[in-house]
Every structure is written in structure tokens, then in C-alpha cells.
Write an enzyme that holds these catalytic residues in place. Structure first.
Site, mmCIF file in Angstrom:
data_model
loop_
_atom_site.group_PDB
_atom_site.id
_atom_site.type_symbol
_atom_site.label_atom_id
_atom_site.label_comp_id
_atom_site.label_asym_id
_atom_site.label_seq_id
_atom_site.Cartn_x
_atom_site.Cartn_y
_atom_site.Cartn_z
ATOM 1 N N HIS A 139 -0.083 -2.607 3.649
ATOM 2 C CA HIS A 139 -0.963 -2.259 4.775
ATOM 3 C C HIS A 139 -2.276 -3.036 4.673
ATOM 4 C CE1 HIS A 139 -3.326 0.356 2.154
ATOM 5 N NE2 HIS A 139 -2.262 1.106 1.871
ATOM 6 N N HIS A 146 -4.001 -3.364 1.143
ATOM 7 C CA HIS A 146 -3.413 -4.328 0.202
ATOM 8 C C HIS A 146 -3.779 -5.753 0.617
ATOM 9 C CE1 HIS A 146 -0.311 -0.934 0.222
ATOM 10 N NE2 HIS A 146 -0.908 -0.837 -0.942
ATOM 11 N N CYS A 190 -0.464 12.992 -11.629
ATOM 12 C CA CYS A 190 -0.307 12.638 -10.211
ATOM 13 C C CYS A 190 0.684 11.483 -10.117
ATOM 14 C CB CYS A 190 -1.645 12.221 -9.594
ATOM 15 S SG CYS A 190 -1.415 11.506 -7.950
ATOM 16 N N CYS A 203 -0.726 8.324 -8.289
ATOM 17 C CA CYS A 203 -1.523 7.435 -9.154
ATOM 18 C C CYS A 203 -0.724 6.987 -10.366
ATOM 19 C CB CYS A 203 -2.758 8.155 -9.692
ATOM 20 S SG CYS A 203 -3.968 8.620 -8.473
ATOM 21 N N CYS A 237 -4.818 16.061 -6.639
ATOM 22 C CA CYS A 237 -5.368 14.787 -7.100
ATOM 23 C C CYS A 237 -6.546 14.413 -6.205
ATOM 24 C CB CYS A 237 -4.285 13.702 -6.996
ATOM 25 S SG CYS A 237 -4.965 12.031 -7.042
ATOM 26 N N HIS A 240 -5.300 11.230 -3.931
ATOM 27 C CA HIS A 240 -4.212 11.406 -2.972
ATOM 28 C C HIS A 240 -4.271 12.721 -2.205
ATOM 29 C CE1 HIS A 240 -2.589 8.093 -5.389
ATOM 30 N NE2 HIS A 240 -1.985 7.763 -4.276
ATOM 31 N N LYS A 259 -9.798 7.035 2.289
ATOM 32 C CA LYS A 259 -9.211 5.750 1.875
ATOM 33 C C LYS A 259 -7.980 5.486 2.723
ATOM 34 C CE LYS A 259 -6.987 3.558 -2.106
ATOM 35 N NZ LYS A 259 -5.589 3.852 -2.414
ATOM 36 N N LYS A 273 -0.935 4.719 3.383
ATOM 37 C CA LYS A 273 0.215 4.768 4.276
ATOM 38 C C LYS A 273 0.158 6.003 5.176
ATOM 39 C CE LYS A 273 4.074 3.889 6.052
ATOM 40 N NZ LYS A 273 4.137 2.854 7.067
HETATM 41 N N1 MSP Z 1 0.690 -0.874 -8.863
HETATM 42 C C1 MSP Z 1 -0.667 -0.527 -9.030
HETATM 43 C C2 MSP Z 1 -1.488 -1.707 -9.521
HETATM 44 C C3 MSP Z 1 -1.037 -2.306 -10.807
HETATM 45 S S1 MSP Z 1 -1.995 -3.675 -11.270
HETATM 46 C C4 MSP Z 1 -1.552 -4.025 -12.820
HETATM 47 C C5 MSP Z 1 -1.230 -0.036 -7.705
HETATM 48 N N2 MSP Z 1 -0.609 -0.481 -6.603
HETATM 49 S S2 MSP Z 1 -0.973 -0.096 -5.100
HETATM 50 O O1 MSP Z 1 0.119 -0.574 -4.296
HETATM 51 O O2 MSP Z 1 -1.321 1.267 -4.979
HETATM 52 O O3 MSP Z 1 -2.146 -1.053 -4.702
HETATM 53 C C6 MSP Z 1 -3.392 -0.814 -5.151
HETATM 54 C C7 MSP Z 1 -4.379 -1.860 -4.657
HETATM 55 O O4 MSP Z 1 -4.237 -2.134 -3.264
HETATM 56 C C8 MSP Z 1 -5.769 -1.330 -4.791
HETATM 57 O O5 MSP Z 1 -6.276 -1.428 -6.080
HETATM 58 C C9 MSP Z 1 -6.494 -2.213 -3.831
HETATM 59 O O6 MSP Z 1 -6.698 -3.464 -4.427
HETATM 60 C C10 MSP Z 1 -5.506 -2.302 -2.682
HETATM 61 N N3 MSP Z 1 -5.732 -1.213 -1.730
HETATM 62 C C11 MSP Z 1 -4.857 -0.228 -1.384
HETATM 63 N N4 MSP Z 1 -5.438 0.567 -0.442
HETATM 64 C C12 MSP Z 1 -6.676 0.127 -0.186
HETATM 65 C C13 MSP Z 1 -7.702 0.471 0.712
HETATM 66 N N5 MSP Z 1 -7.603 1.471 1.559
HETATM 67 N N6 MSP Z 1 -8.815 -0.305 0.709
HETATM 68 C C14 MSP Z 1 -8.959 -1.394 -0.100
HETATM 69 N N7 MSP Z 1 -8.036 -1.737 -0.956
HETATM 70 C C15 MSP Z 1 -6.899 -0.969 -1.075
HETATM 71 O O7 MSP Z 1 -2.213 0.672 -7.710
#
Ligand code: MSP
Length: 538
Positions: free
Chosen positions: A28, A31, A137, A140, A162, A165, A313, A316
Site C-alpha cells: 500500500h 510501503h 502481537c 507485529c 497492541c 494494531h 497509521k 491495510k
Molecule cells: N517484515 C517487517 C520488516 C522486516 S525488516 C528486516 C515489516 N514489514 S511490513 O510489511 O509491516 O512493512 C513495514 C514497513 O512498511 C514500515 O517499517 C514502513 O517502512 C512501511 N510502512 C508501512 N505502513 C506505513 C505507513 N502507514 N506509513 C509509512 N510507512 C509505512 O514490518
């Protein structure tokens, strides 16, 4: 300190990483935000002439992925394969992400090396067997401390939630293997102290320092209640904790225990880009794992803020249906890449709004930048038959423009390349665009064009050369952010025959006045930022 290209070329690469993303769902806007930032940073350093390695990938183990796959009636591997090939990789291609590698944690090049790393720590006495019970969680993939949980309301009344979340935690009780994280508190604090730039921004650094000062608990690094993970080599009833598995991607992807030359040329990362939600994993656990193994620590862990939606935040569950593709189909890929870095100070939270994006698109991209490019090309076409004239004598007004470009280059280079202040860097370039617009308004080339004398023609040539050469600088500086637009502008300026491709232009030389040769064939080219259609109705 910025190294020059020649110093860096033979040695260690400038190594940038994004988090590896969970494949439980499609990517999304959040990411994409971190990934675009990584792409801009690495393109910037490539244009400094440095050797660069930009890594992204996917995190495919753990309970979260396993449950999603079960819900969808497929194996976790089938689920991961489908999401990677149908959603993640296509989006990065669509957004012009120029990553050098894409690591998946289910690849053998990763799983074998993770087992070796963990076995090594076990052999060194850094890992022991113990028991743990606590709130976990799954969102997380992390044990929580009781003090940080929220009290549930409504459907969740009576349950603990959490804080990220806002869903109930589960109480897990397991016999696990533990990493002696508690041994590393003082060493980590000493490292933060000696390297003030290790965690960025300052607020994130303070948060981590306070957390570590409170004392660290040992970290459970195995799970035995499910099996979607990498087996612990000496005890196959356990799988390696998904975060230990995931963090190691930064080492396994660049040849850890496999290709020593590649590893030494790349590791450790100069910048780990992470969302602030996963800062502690990167700024506490990861460096402690590296210390335990005697490996060098990364240069910097830079935390970006969250993209918010309705005060929460963006995730999804609260996306309200906006996908990156919904925005790119309306605004274009380049404007999309530009917007989030331009609108939000990196490190701070920010909200997305369609109206704000439209307003900035129209005023900054279409009016300030796009119109400047098309006006200049049109005037060179009309008054000089499309052949860039040689400038005559430069006056005070021209000198101010030369200085403006040099200032924009220095400022953008420092802010984007060194400080990861993407907003500040982009603004420096757009301030220069405004300056050039102001220059044209004052010099009024359309009036000068009415003067057919040799003097009048010379003056007109100087003005149009100054504007076109300014655009040459702008195209170079904005190439990391908007590569497609810079390419169009480069083509329109006819710059390639003399100067090579826009991506090959060095940032350090972008402010050197007079690089675009007289005689370049200037054409009107494609409109850089077409007028927006009406906002599509949902
Ligand atoms: N799989 C772990 C990361 C492992 S790294 C060794 C994870 N993945 S995640 O799919 O949840 O993606 C997390 C990352 O996506 C966040 O740290 C951030 O960089 C980005 N974001 C996800 N949602 C976000 C927002 N709403 N805003 C900004 N960045 C966000 O955690």
C-alpha cells in the site's frame, strides 16, 4: 562527508536498504513511501558517481503469513509466491524502483546462511534455552511489555490490545531459545553516544536511548508452536524467530558466509530505511546481533514517520481503498514519487489528501516547472529555429541565476544525499525553478524578440540560453526523484548528444555553468505535467 565518485568507485558500495515487507497482503501507500525514499537516495548517490547497492525484498516466514495462507486455503509458500509475482514486484517496476537485488527470506541463499549465523551464536554461548510467557502481537510478530498495552473497548472490552494494531494480544507460553540481548545494553549506549548520527531523526534516537537505558531483556529467538520458518539447526522442533530471520537479509543478500568479496564490498549498510514502527528491531536488536558476531554495524538507521489516514497509521485495514496505482493512474508515476517526499518532512508523520496532491501538482509541477520547460522550448523554437543560441555577455541578472543554480546544487546535495531531508532538497530545486521563472518575467524575452538589431538578438540569445541551461541543471537534480520527467526534459533540450544520458550526469557538476552547448537541438517535446482530469469518483 560526501566522498567523490573516484574515491568510492573501487571500494565499498554505498549500501541502502528498505525493510523487507510482509507478504500477507499487497503493498500500500505506506510501503511505497519507504521504498521510493530508498530509490531516490540510491539514485542520488549513483549520480554522485558512487558505487551503490540498493536492496529491497520480502519477509515471508512467521505466523502472520501462515495464518493468511491458511485463510486463503493455500500453503504459505504458494501464498508468498503469488503475492511476490503478482503484487510486490510489479508495483516496484511500475514505480520505477531501480533496486539492485530483491531478497526473499524463503530463498535458500538466505535460509542456509541464517542457520549458520544462529548456529555460530549458539556455539559462542550467546544463545541459551529458557521459558517465556507474555503477551504477543501477531501483527507485529513481537512479544509486548504489559505496560505498553491498551485496554480494549466495545468488541474488545476486557482484552488487552497492541498499541500499534489495536487488536487483542495473545498470551504465549513457550520454551524457547534466547539471545543474551541484555548483555548489550551498555555497548549499544556507548555506540549511540560515539555515533550521534546512528539513529535519525533526533526524536527516534532519544526514544531508543531511553528504551535501552531502562535495561534490555533477553530476546526469545525461536518458536515451537508452528513451523512456518527456518528450523533451529540443533533443535528442529523450533523455528527461528521471524525478526531474527528477517534482519539477517541485510547480510545474506550481499554474500554473508558465501561470497566474501561481495560481502566486504557492500556490508554493512550505510543506511537502513525503516518505518518508525520497526525502529527498535533495527537500532537495538540488529546491532546487538552484529556485535555478538563481531561484524561491523550499519552507518545509520533512518526512521520515516507514518502516512496517516483518519488520525491512524495507514494500514491495510484503514486504507479506504486507495492503492498506489489509483494515484499513479491519475497523477502519473513521477508526480507520485515526488509528492510524498515533497509534502512530508522525512521522519515526521503526514496525512495524504487528494486535494493537497492536486493543488501541489497544479501549482508546483504543472505551472512552475512544466510551464517553464515548455515556454523555453517554444521560444527557442520560435526565435532561433530550435537551435540553442550561444549566450552573449552575461549581466547581473544572469550571474544571479548562475549563483542560484550553484546554490540549489549544493543545498540539494547536502540535504538529500547526506541528511535524507528529501523535502528540503526538493524545495531547494523548486526555489531555483521559481527564480528562473522570475528571471524570465523580468527579462521579458518576448519583448526583446521584437528588437531585430544585432544587440537585441544577442540579448535574446543570452536570456534563452540562461533559461535552457538552468533547465539542464534542474533535469539533473530532479532525475533521482522524477526520472521519466527528467528524461523528457533532457530530450527536449537536445542534451544527450553532447552530454550523455541524464542519469550519467554527476551531481557535483550539475552547477557548473555552460555545460549545455550552443547548437543543441531544442524541441518542444512532450508536456511534462498534463492538466489533471476530474477526480475520479469512487
Ligand atoms: N517484515 C517487517 C520488516 C522486516 S525488516 C528486516 C515489516 N514489514 S511490513 O510489511 O509491516 O512493512 C513495514 C514497513 O512498511 C514500515 O517499517 C514502513 O517502512 C512501511 N510502512 C508501512 N505502513 C506505513 C505507513 N502507514 N506509513 C509509512 N510507512 C509505512 O514490518
Amino acid at each position: 562527508m560526501a566522498a567523490t565518485g573516484s574515491e568510492k568507485q573501487g571500494g565499498k558500495a554505498y549500501y541502502v536498504t528498505t525493510p523487507i515487507y510482509y507478504v500477507n497482503d499487497a503493498p500500500h501507500l505506506g510501503h511505497a513511501y519507504t521504498t521510493v525514499a530508498g530509490d531516490v537516495l540510491s539514485r542520488w548517490h549513483r549520480q554522485r558517481g558512487e558505487k551503490v547497492w540498493f536492496l529491497t525484498g520480502t519477509d515471508e516466514h512467521g505466523q502472520k503469513i501462515m495464518r493468511t495462507a491458511q485463510t486463503n486455503g493455500v500453503t504459505p509458500q504458494e501464498w508468498a509466491d503469488k503475492l511476490v509475482t503478482e503484487s510486490w514486484k510489479p508495483l516496484w517496476e511500475h514505480l520505477e524502483i531501480a533496486n539492485d537485488d530483491f531478497i526473499r527470506t524463503t530463498q535458500k541463499r538466505h535460509t542456509d546462511r541464517v542457520q549458520e549465523f544462529v548456529q555460530d551464536l549458539y556455539d559462542k554461548g550467546e544463545i541459551y534455552k529458557g521459558g517465556y510467557e507474555g503477551p504477543y502481537c501477531v501483527g507485529c510478530e513481537e512479544y509486548k511489555l504489559p505496560g505498553e498495552l491498551l485496554d480494549g473497548e466495545g468488541d474488545f472490552a476486557g482484552q488487552k490490545l497492541c498499541p500499534i494494531h489495536k487488536t487483542p494480544v495473545e498470551i504465549l507460553s513457550e520454551e524457547n531459545y534466547f539471545f543474551k540481548l541484555s548483555d548489550y545494553g551498555d555497548k549499544l549506549l556507548a555506540h549511540y553516544e560515539a555515533n550521534p548520527g546512528f539513529i535519525q531523526p533526533e526524536s527516534a534516537r532519544n526514544e531508543v536511548v531511553n528504551f535501552v537505558r531502562q535495561g534490555l531483556q533477553d530476546l526469545s529467538i525461536s518458536r515451537s508452536t508452528f513451523d512456518w520458518g527456518i528450523p533451529i539447526p540443533w533443535d528442529a522442533k523450533h523455528v527461528i524467530y521471524v525478526w531474527v530471520d528477517a534482519l539477517l537479509n541485510y547480510a545474506t543478500a550481499v554474500g554473508y558466509n558465501e561470497n566474501q568479496a561481495k560481502f566486504e564490498d557492500t556490508f554493512p549498510a550505510d543506511v537502513h530505511l525503516v518505518g518508525k514502527d520497526i525502529l527498535r528491531f533495527h537500532a537495538v536488536i540488529w546491532p546487538a546481533m552484529l556485535m555478538a558476531q563481531g561484524l561491523p554495524l550499519p552507518g545509520r538507521v533512518a526512521a520515516n514517520g507514518w502516512l496517516m489516514v483518519g488520525g491512524e497509521k495507514m494500514s491495510k485495514s484503514n486504507l479506504t481503498g486507495i492503492k498506489p496505482q489509483d494515484l499513479t493512474s491519475h497523477f502519473g508515476v513521477d508526480a507520485y514519487r515526488w509528492y510524498f517526499l515533497r509534502a512530508i518532512a522525512f521522519g515526521q508523520d503526514g496525512s495524504f489528501s487528494w486535494e493537497d496532491f492536486s493543488a501541489r501538482y497544479t501549482s508546483e509541477l504543472a505551472n512552475d516547472y512544466g510551464n517553464l520547460a515548455s515556454r523555453v522550448a517554444a521560444m527557442v523554437g520560435k526565435y532561433f529555429g530550435g537551435e540553442l543560441p550561444a549566450p552573449a555577455a552575461d549581466g547581473e541578472a544572469e550571474k544571479a541565476v548562475h549563483e542560484g543554480l550553484a546554490k540549489a546544487v549544493a543545498e540539494a546535495d547536502r540535504r538529500i544525499g547526506d541528511e535524507l531531508d528529501f523535502q528540503g532538497g526538493i524545495l531547494a530545486v523548486f526555489d531555483f525553478v521559481k527564480q528562473v521563472n522570475g528571471y524570465l518575467t523580468e527579462q521579458e524575452p518576448w519583448k526583446v524578440a521584437k528588437d531585430d538589431s544585432a544587440e537585441g538578438r544577442a540579448r535574446l540569445a543570452t536570456i534563452l540560453y540562461t533559461a535552457a541551461e538552468s533547465l539542464r541543471g534542474v533535469a539533473v537534480l530532479l532525475n533521482p526523484v522524477m526520472p521519466d520527467t527528467s528524461q523528457k526534459l533532457w530530450d527536449s533540450l537536445g542534451a544527450e548528444p553532447a552530454l550523455g544520458t541524464v542519469a550519467d550526469q554527476k551531481v557535483q557538476e550539475a552547477g557548473t555553468w555552460g555545460r549545455l552547448p550552443a547548437g543543441s537541438v531544442v524541441t518542444k517535446g512532450a508536456i511534462l505535467f498534463p492538466r489533471l482530469e476530474e477526480k475520479p469518483t469512487a
